[in-house]
Design a protein around this motif. Structure first.
Motif: not given
Length: 272
Positions: A186-189, A191, A204-206, A209
């Motif tokens: 996932t993006w959170a993982q 980041a 950051s996840w942004r 991504a």
């Protein structure tokens, strides 16, 4: 009983354990020479050697070892033979063998191997086991590079910047570790892992991504399945899965790139 080798070794050679990935190329070889690499090294076999190459987990019973320590992998899991001017994979084990494109060769089945690099995965219940196969390209045409130079041209790799490669290796690490039925992180993982790896960077996840989206857009000019408009809903992880699959098939990223996630070798990433 230990496997035997032909008395004449001129057409059959050993690849040491320290051999790098076959995805990176080959030493000079006759056209259509077979190279097979497992966890403890491998072998090269000339097309006219008349030598059936056996692989599996029981090293004394095979020529190339794969799946050591996994009892689900058969002691003798497969044989690669030369038939009618083609190299043919025969699955004599219980577990299926996965070829690129999700093609499965089930126990008792067979499949022809193409020229160039083909990663084979023995699909286990807990882990997939990689067996690298490469068939040396045919003689180049007049005016083209021959021998070793021609061999490296079987499929073009995509160009990635250092920061793009770092993020994509992190995103696709489950695929590189040969986990069964892998999915992108996932993006959170991503980041969180990159922040731990490079605490002075603003991960950051942004940002992660955005970097991956730019790569998908760039490659979408030549590769389908990387844009949301091409995928019926729900999209889910499909776009990133398709991207990672393309990077694996072209050996743009390989298992060796997992070293980028090693804290000791991590360097600050350039802006991306």
């Amino acid at each position: 009983m230990a496997m035997s080798f032909p008395r004449s070794s001129s057409k059959v050679g050993l690849l040491p354990r320290e051999t790098g990935s076959l995805a990176r190329g080959l030493p000079p070889a006759r056209p259509e020479t077979l190279f097979v690499l497992g966890v403890n090294g491998g072998m090269s076999v000339a097309p006219d050697a008349g030598f059936p190459l056996v692989f599996g987990r029981n090293e004394p019973q095979v020529h190339v070892c794969v799946g050591v320590g996994d009892p689900h992998v058969s002691r003798r899991h497969g044989i690669i033979t030369r038939e009618h001017s083609r190299w043919v994979l025969n699955n004599i084990g219980r577990l299926p063998i996965r070829l690129p494109g999700s093609c499965l060769v089930l126990g008792g089945d067979r499949a022809e191997l193409p020229l160039g690099y083909t990663p084979l995965f023995i699909v286990g219940p807990r882990q997939d086991h990689l067996l690298e196969v490469r068939v040396a390209a045919s003689t180049a045409q007049k005016g083209e590079p021959d021998g070793h130079e021609a061999e490296t041209r079987d499929r073009e790799k995509w160009q990635l910047s250092p920061v793009e490669k770092l993020v994509l290796v992190c995103l696709g690490q489950r695929y590189l570790r040969h986990e069964p039925q892998p999915q992108p992180l996932t993006w959170a993982q991503v980041a969180a892992e990159l922040s731990a790896l490079q605490p002075t960077e603003d991960w950051s996840w942004r940002r992660a991504a955005h970097i991956v989206a730019k790569v998908r857009t760039r490659l979408s000019r030549k590769v389908s399945g990387l844009l949301e408009k091409e995928i019926p809903p729900p999209v889910g992880n499909t776009l990133n899965h398709n991207l990672i699959t393309e990077l694996l098939l072209t050996t743009t990223i390989t298992r060796a790139d997992l070293r980028l996630l090693d804290e000791e070798s991590a360097e600050p990433a350039p802006p991306g």
